[in-house]
Design an enzyme around this catalytic site. Structure first.
Site, PDB file in Angstrom:
ATOM      1  N   CYS A  82      34.592  42.384  48.289  1.00 23.58           N
ATOM      2  CA  CYS A  82      35.918  41.821  48.568  1.00 23.58           C
ATOM      3  C   CYS A  82      35.857  40.350  48.947  1.00 23.58           C
ATOM      4  O   CYS A  82      36.881  39.695  49.065  1.00 23.58           O
ATOM      5  CB  CYS A  82      36.626  42.617  49.658  1.00 23.58           C
ATOM      6  SG  CYS A  82      36.857  44.340  49.194  1.00 23.58           S
ATOM      7  N   HIS A 348      45.898  43.750  47.200  1.00 24.94           N
ATOM      8  CA  HIS A 348      44.483  43.396  47.297  1.00 24.94           C
ATOM      9  C   HIS A 348      43.786  43.530  45.940  1.00 24.94           C
ATOM     10  O   HIS A 348      43.017  44.453  45.717  1.00 24.94           O
ATOM     11  CB  HIS A 348      43.833  44.302  48.351  1.00 24.94           C
ATOM     12  CG  HIS A 348      42.392  44.004  48.646  1.00 24.94           C
ATOM     13  ND1 HIS A 348      41.799  42.780  48.406  1.00 24.94           N
ATOM     14  CD2 HIS A 348      41.413  44.790  49.178  1.00 24.94           C
ATOM     15  CE1 HIS A 348      40.515  42.838  48.779  1.00 24.94           C
ATOM     16  NE2 HIS A 348      40.259  44.045  49.231  1.00 24.94           N
TER      17      HIS A 348
END
Ligand SMILES: [Zn+2]
Lengths: 401, 133
Positions: A82, A348
């Protein structure tokens, strides 16, 4: 502006959401071309491209070049969970700092809409065949669900609960209130995937994913891209006054991995590397946590946001619950956190996230955030963490012009 | 009675009369690891010995998983157990998977159960932690 400083010259994020008719190259190209236009430059000015995309087939940087401009510059395809977007940005910054070029481009893109649960692996075997040990633990079957869980919701739920065990006060309701804040913030962000305000009751009564995180307390899987053009201070001096005025100074750019700690190979330690990154960022920039006008931190789950208040030293050690309950992190509080709506509502798209959060900060520092503008914002911090682990922290400051 | 062969779910579960978990412990810094090691992540040493993990501990963190990969039975309680200073990942078993029955800091002890028998007659044995008596 010092010649060896680094600035964001142009930056853009696509709206996050569902794009059934666009592929990663379309989305990345859109962000790249818009970031170049925002900076008033073209591909001809760019000396390095760093690109991130986790779920695709690889080589996204060159695929983007084939749509927006093949100039022969070095391309770095980066992958760091991420933190991929932040890693791409930092790669471009390092190339400039190394003197290899004076302008670089970073892009992160992901197609994630409709992708389900991330992490954990598959189901255990049913009896039959043969129980044969494999892998580093000599496991005779897939262990997720038999030996705890490595799913993202389960891992980050435990991260938040561990904080509660250590310091107390971290209840289901507390975590849901954090999510309530971020969903409330999202109503002002037209680029967020979800912009619906939710009541505390709605959040707590929604589908439980991994206690204490219900569905709206989890980051939203969606599609999106973000891109940034970075430039050296020396080069920026040669550009127009308007470009100089809108340029945002990168006062700190830090990337860390997780140092060994007891338990870190049992439950990922997302705390130590974030704390170290924050400390390095504050020291190298001369900015203190109290100076921050806004923070975009990695709320991949509501339980994660709580621990990062502490890790980023926005509050006293152990004081994250009281800090949140004081109202400090709402947009009218002393340290607004995730005024974009955060990953729980903005969405996201993994590799885009580490540049999109920088876009959010830049938007406020430039005074261009419209109805959600944090008035007079001069300095902000963007944080991402990828499990494995990698942490990126960037501190950004408004142009002096 | 035929002695059915038993195989542990993972190789750090030691079966027999005194069931327990064992770690690879770095001989120089005492860091403990459950996987096969190339070197120590803490001090880079390459010498390891087997260390027995305490069978009792306290729940340092947990989550009640209600959404998992297809085929993984839910709900289950995933937890991190502090076993006298060594952290262990495991399920909590023999307890109702609700926030009312599971709590941070609760005392637990190691327990095993059968995962079934394969075509060769070998029975796999899993482990978890149950509320301590
Ligand atoms: Zn060692």
């Amino acid at each position: 502006m010092a010649t060896d400083d680094i600035y964001i010259l142009g930056i853009n994020m696509t709206k996050f959401g569902k794009y059934p008719d666009k592929d990663v190259v379309d989305l990345a190209s859109e962000a790249v071309m818009a970031a170049l236009a925002d900076g008033g430059v073209s591909m001809a000015d760019i000396g390095i491209l760093a690109a991130g995309n986790l779920m695709g087939s690889g080589g996204v940087g060159q695929m983007i070049q084939k749509q927006v401009g093949q100039t022969g510059i070095p391309v770095y395809n980066v992958s760091n969970a991420c933190a991929t977007g932040a890693t791409a940005l930092r790669t471009a910054i390092m190339a400039i700092k190394a003197g290899e070029c004076d302008m670089g481009l970073a892009v992160g893109v992901e197609k994630l809409a409709g992708v389900g649960l991330l992490g954990g692996g598959g189901a255990p075997k049913t009896p039959g065949k043969q129980w044969a040990p494999t892998g580093r633990y000599g496991a005779v079957t897939n262990v997720d669900g038999l030996i705890g869980t490595a799913t993202m919701p389960g891992t980050f739920a435990q991260v938040g609960m561990e904080y509660g065990h250590k310091y107390g006060g971290a209840t289901f309701e507390l975590f849901a209130k954090i999510s309530e804040k971020n969903h409330a913030h999202s109503t002002l962000n037209p680029l967020a995937a979800y912009t619906k305000r939710m009541t505390l009751e709605e959040i707590m009564n929604d589908i439980m994913i991994s206690y204490p995180n219900t569905r709206p307390m989890c980051s939203a899987n969606c599609d999106g891209a973000a891109a940034a053009v970075v430039v050296s201070g020396a080069k920026l001096k040669t550009l127009s006054r308007e470009q100089q005025r809108r340029a945002v100074k990168v006062s700190a750019s830090v990337l860390t991995s997780d140092p060994y700690q007891e338990a870190c190979q049992v439950l990922p330690d997302v705390n130590t590397l974030t704390r170290i990154a924050a400390k390095q960022a504050y020291e190298s920039s001369g900015v203190s946590p109290q100076d921050l006008d806004l923070v975009e931190l990695h709320d991949c789950f509501a339980t994660a946001e709580l621990v990062h208040y502490d890790n980023l030293m926005l509050c006293e050690e152990g004081g994250a619950v009281d800090f949140f309950n004081s109202g400090a992190t709402w947009r009218d509080g002393s340290t607004p956190v995730n005024v974009s709506g955060g990953l729980e509502s903005k969405g996201h798209p993994i590799s885009a996230t580490g540049i999109a959060n920088i876009w959010e900060i830049c938007h406020h520092l430039r005074g261009e955030a419209g109805p959600r503008q944090i008035e007079g914002a001069k300095v902000g911090l963007a944080h991402v963490i990828g499990l494995g682990s990698a942490c990126g922290v960037h501190i950004l400051e408004k142009s002096a012009l | 009675m035929a002695t059915a062969q038993q195989v542990p779910l993972v190789d750090y579960l030691v079966l027999g009369d005194a069931v327990h978990l064992e770690a690879n412990e770095c001989t120089s810094c005492k860091a403990r690891f459950f996987d096969r090691r190339n070197a120590c992540a803490a001090c880079f040493g390459t010498q390891f010995s087997k260390a027995k993990i305490s069978n009792s501990g306290i729940v340092r963190s947990f989550t009640i998983v209600t959404f998992a990969a297809p085929g993984v039975p839910v709900p289950f309680v995933a937890a991190i157990i502090d076993c006298d200073g060594t952290s262990v990942r495991a399920n909590l078993i023999n307890v109702e998977p609700t926030p009312e029955k599971v709590s941070l800091g609760m005392k637990v002890q190691l327990a095993t159960y059968s995962l079934g028998t394969d075509d060769n007659g070998a029975e796999a044995i899993g482990f978890g932690y149950e509320p301590a008596l």
